[in-house]
Design a protein around this motif. Sequence first.
Motif, PDB file in Angstrom:
ATOM      1  N   GLU A 274       0.825  -1.204   0.000  1.00  0.00           N
ATOM      2  CA  GLU A 274       0.000   0.000   0.000  1.00  0.00           C
ATOM      3  C   GLU A 274       0.864   1.260   0.000  1.00  0.00           C
ATOM      4  OE1 GLU A 274      -3.850  -1.889   2.353  1.00  0.00           O
ATOM      5  OE2 GLU A 274      -2.310  -0.825   3.482  1.00  0.00           O
ATOM      6  N   ILE A 275       1.913   1.250   0.801  1.00  0.00           N
ATOM      7  CA  ILE A 275       2.804   2.415   0.885  1.00  0.00           C
ATOM      8  C   ILE A 275       3.467   2.687  -0.463  1.00  0.00           C
ATOM      9  CG2 ILE A 275       4.999   3.231   1.855  1.00  0.00           C
ATOM     10  CD1 ILE A 275       4.189   1.901   4.485  1.00  0.00           C
ATOM     11  N   THR A 276       4.019   1.654  -1.076  1.00  0.00           N
ATOM     12  CA  THR A 276       4.712   1.852  -2.357  1.00  0.00           C
ATOM     13  C   THR A 276       3.721   2.095  -3.482  1.00  0.00           C
ATOM     14  OG1 THR A 276       4.835  -0.563  -2.704  1.00  0.00           O
ATOM     15  CG2 THR A 276       6.735   0.514  -1.681  1.00  0.00           C
ATOM     16  N   GLY A 277       2.507   1.546  -3.353  1.00  0.00           N
ATOM     17  CA  GLY A 277       1.493   1.818  -4.362  1.00  0.00           C
ATOM     18  C   GLY A 277       1.177   3.293  -4.445  1.00  0.00           C
ATOM     19  N   PHE A 278       1.165   3.959  -3.288  1.00  0.00           N
ATOM     20  CA  PHE A 278       0.942   5.402  -3.257  1.00  0.00           C
ATOM     21  C   PHE A 278       2.242   6.181  -3.392  1.00  0.00           C
ATOM     22  CE2 PHE A 278      -3.178   4.269  -1.513  1.00  0.00           C
ATOM     23  CZ  PHE A 278      -4.003   5.280  -1.962  1.00  0.00           C
ATOM     24  N   GLY A 279       3.371   5.495  -3.328  1.00  0.00           N
ATOM     25  CA  GLY A 279       4.661   6.175  -3.435  1.00  0.00           C
ATOM     26  C   GLY A 279       4.937   7.071  -2.243  1.00  0.00           C
ATOM     27  N   ILE A 280       4.808   6.530  -1.029  1.00  0.00           N
ATOM     28  CA  ILE A 280       4.976   7.347   0.178  1.00  0.00           C
ATOM     29  C   ILE A 280       6.280   6.988   0.876  1.00  0.00           C
ATOM     30  CG2 ILE A 280       3.914   8.078   2.348  1.00  0.00           C
ATOM     31  CD1 ILE A 280       1.288   6.839   1.306  1.00  0.00           C
ATOM     32  N   ASP A 306      16.453   3.571  -0.983  1.00  0.00           N
ATOM     33  CA  ASP A 306      16.226   4.934  -0.482  1.00  0.00           C
ATOM     34  C   ASP A 306      14.763   5.351  -0.548  1.00  0.00           C
ATOM     35  OD1 ASP A 306      18.964   5.346   0.072  1.00  0.00           O
ATOM     36  OD2 ASP A 306      19.356   5.876  -2.012  1.00  0.00           O
ATOM     37  N   ALA A 307      13.866   4.386  -0.289  1.00  0.00           N
ATOM     38  CA  ALA A 307      12.442   4.684  -0.246  1.00  0.00           C
ATOM     39  C   ALA A 307      11.931   4.754   1.182  1.00  0.00           C
ATOM     40  CB  ALA A 307      11.659   3.623  -1.020  1.00  0.00           C
ATOM     41  N   ALA A 308      12.755   4.306   2.143  1.00  0.00           N
ATOM     42  CA  ALA A 308      12.329   4.265   3.544  1.00  0.00           C
ATOM     43  C   ALA A 308      13.546   4.322   4.455  1.00  0.00           C
ATOM     44  CB  ALA A 308      11.540   2.986   3.819  1.00  0.00           C
ATOM     45  N   GLU A 309      13.279   4.645   5.714  1.00  0.00           N
ATOM     46  CA  GLU A 309      14.289   4.515   6.757  1.00  0.00           C
ATOM     47  C   GLU A 309      13.763   3.528   7.784  1.00  0.00           C
ATOM     48  OE1 GLU A 309      16.098   7.977   8.332  1.00  0.00           O
ATOM     49  OE2 GLU A 309      16.410   8.896   6.359  1.00  0.00           O
ATOM     50  N   MET A 310      14.668   2.807   8.418  1.00  0.00           N
ATOM     51  CA  MET A 310      14.265   1.757   9.344  1.00  0.00           C
ATOM     52  C   MET A 310      14.818   2.018  10.734  1.00  0.00           C
ATOM     53  SD  MET A 310      14.896  -2.377   9.033  1.00  0.00           S
ATOM     54  CE  MET A 310      16.682  -2.307   9.293  1.00  0.00           C
ATOM     55  N   ILE A 311      13.997   1.736  11.748  1.00  0.00           N
ATOM     56  CA  ILE A 311      14.445   1.738  13.143  1.00  0.00           C
ATOM     57  C   ILE A 311      14.129   0.358  13.710  1.00  0.00           C
ATOM     58  CG2 ILE A 311      14.313   2.837  15.395  1.00  0.00           C
ATOM     59  CD1 ILE A 311      13.001   5.255  14.090  1.00  0.00           C
ATOM     60  N   GLU A 312      15.124  -0.363  14.119  1.00  0.00           N
ATOM     61  CA  GLU A 312      14.866  -1.661  14.728  1.00  0.00           C
ATOM     62  C   GLU A 312      14.326  -1.453  16.139  1.00  0.00           C
ATOM     63  OE1 GLU A 312      17.285  -5.030  13.963  1.00  0.00           O
ATOM     64  OE2 GLU A 312      18.600  -3.903  12.609  1.00  0.00           O
ATOM     65  N   SER A 340       9.647   9.206  -5.090  1.00  0.00           N
ATOM     66  CA  SER A 340       9.917   8.644  -6.415  1.00  0.00           C
ATOM     67  C   SER A 340      10.431   7.212  -6.308  1.00  0.00           C
ATOM     68  CB  SER A 340      10.942   9.518  -7.147  1.00  0.00           C
ATOM     69  OG  SER A 340      11.300   8.939  -8.383  1.00  0.00           O
ATOM     70  N   ASN A 341      11.340   6.983  -5.366  1.00  0.00           N
ATOM     71  CA  ASN A 341      11.900   5.639  -5.173  1.00  0.00           C
ATOM     72  C   ASN A 341      10.839   4.650  -4.680  1.00  0.00           C
ATOM     73  OD1 ASN A 341      14.424   6.621  -5.911  1.00  0.00           O
ATOM     74  ND2 ASN A 341      15.023   7.076  -3.807  1.00  0.00           N
ATOM     75  N   SER A 342       9.966   5.127  -3.806  1.00  0.00           N
ATOM     76  CA  SER A 342       8.887   4.284  -3.311  1.00  0.00           C
ATOM     77  C   SER A 342       7.935   3.907  -4.434  1.00  0.00           C
ATOM     78  CB  SER A 342       8.132   5.016  -2.194  1.00  0.00           C
ATOM     79  OG  SER A 342       7.054   4.253  -1.707  1.00  0.00           O
ATOM     80  N   ARG A 343       7.592   4.880  -5.251  1.00  0.00           N
ATOM     81  CA  ARG A 343       6.671   4.641  -6.367  1.00  0.00           C
ATOM     82  C   ARG A 343       7.223   3.600  -7.333  1.00  0.00           C
ATOM     83  NH1 ARG A 343       1.357   5.724  -7.419  1.00  0.00           N
ATOM     84  NH2 ARG A 343       1.541   7.894  -6.793  1.00  0.00           N
ATOM     85  N   GLU A 344       8.544   3.601  -7.540  1.00  0.00           N
ATOM     86  CA  GLU A 344       9.153   2.637  -8.454  1.00  0.00           C
ATOM     87  C   GLU A 344       8.999   1.200  -7.971  1.00  0.00           C
ATOM     88  OE1 GLU A 344      13.193   3.695  -9.144  1.00  0.00           O
ATOM     89  OE2 GLU A 344      12.699   5.518 -10.257  1.00  0.00           O
ATOM     90  N   LEU A 345       8.788   1.033  -6.662  1.00  0.00           N
ATOM     91  CA  LEU A 345       8.608  -0.304  -6.095  1.00  0.00           C
ATOM     92  C   LEU A 345       7.135  -0.708  -6.036  1.00  0.00           C
ATOM     93  CD1 LEU A 345      11.115   0.069  -3.123  1.00  0.00           C
ATOM     94  CD2 LEU A 345      11.409  -1.438  -5.091  1.00  0.00           C
TER      95      LEU A 345
END
Length: 366
Positions: A274-280, A306-312, A340-345
């Motif tokens: 859902e997140i990448t579908g909206f490119g967020i 480079d579409a997200a940042e992660m915190i464990e 843009s990177n999120s949308r590509e996924l």
Amino acid sequence: MKFLLTGGGTGGHIYPALSVVREIYKNNENAEVMYVGTSRGLECKVIPKENIPFKTIDIQGLPRKIGKEMIYFSSNFAKGCYQARKIISEFNPNVVLGTGGYVCGPVILMAWLSGIPTAIHEQNVVPGITNKFLSKLAKKTMVSFEDSKDFFNTKNLIVTGNPRASEVNELSLDKAALTLGLDKDKKTLLVVSGSQGAEIINHNFIKIIEDLIKNKWLQIIYVTGDRYYNEVNKKISSYDKSNIKVFSYLNEMPMALSLADLVLSRAGATTLAEITGFGIPSILVPSPNVTNDHQRKNAMTLVKRDAAEMIEEKDLKPEVLMEKIIKLLLDDQLLINMKSNSRELGYLDASCKVYNVLKDIAKTKK
């Protein structure tokens, strides 16, 4: 043409299958669809509500240790296979699709033994044990991420993306903002912690709400999950709530996603679709309490691009979360690049791709 779909246990297996069913009906109004699940999984609640013919078999997951449970499993599996074969014989599908969960085992196996073409779809980067085995029987193995190729030993693999991403609609921001009572021109943070609520996300986010809502350029959509809704409302009862909306569950999630500039969430496969579908752009806190650590590996797929940042979880603290949220929301160029990177996924044509694969392999039925 007749399509039989199976998948269950969690929404991550069920909702992608539902997206495929909708694509089937969109392209072939005369198609016949049957869904096979269990009477205990979420599918027994979700699928009938969609008016999809639904049958159940008795099956349980493979025990992790050899013992008495294995004897019971073997008997139960044999019973599930008998029931699956009966359903398949009566429905006589042209093709069978499994989207994950142990219910797929007997159904795909019996279809294969009956000479019916089969396909599977894996939503996570790291496949479950059932799909790894079934990929050896399937005509096509479909995956959501390029990184999944490393985990399958089959030549019949295709990257389709997650069909759930195809559910994304081009929504009117004006309508979304009006429905949710928000300002379409403000930066929007969407916090989603799952239907029940992720304890660690809620407990850390609650501690920074007061400081966040002091920023009048920011508005927050906070979906707490059922367990934490009352606690959160009590905590913020004395705050100025003009720029925060709190929900235990949100039916209008696509509207919330369409407004969001940044999402804070777990890293389940459906959520990421859902997140990448909206490119967020997103901040992901993967759950460590899942098989094969698959949420962290899902998250890393977005992080590496480079579409997200992660915190464990072990590193999650209120001050860490606050710093990351503000840093991302104030950096417009970074958000644009991440979007843009999120949308590509996103694979917005995922359902169509899966449907076309099913249609093609159905032709191989003898």
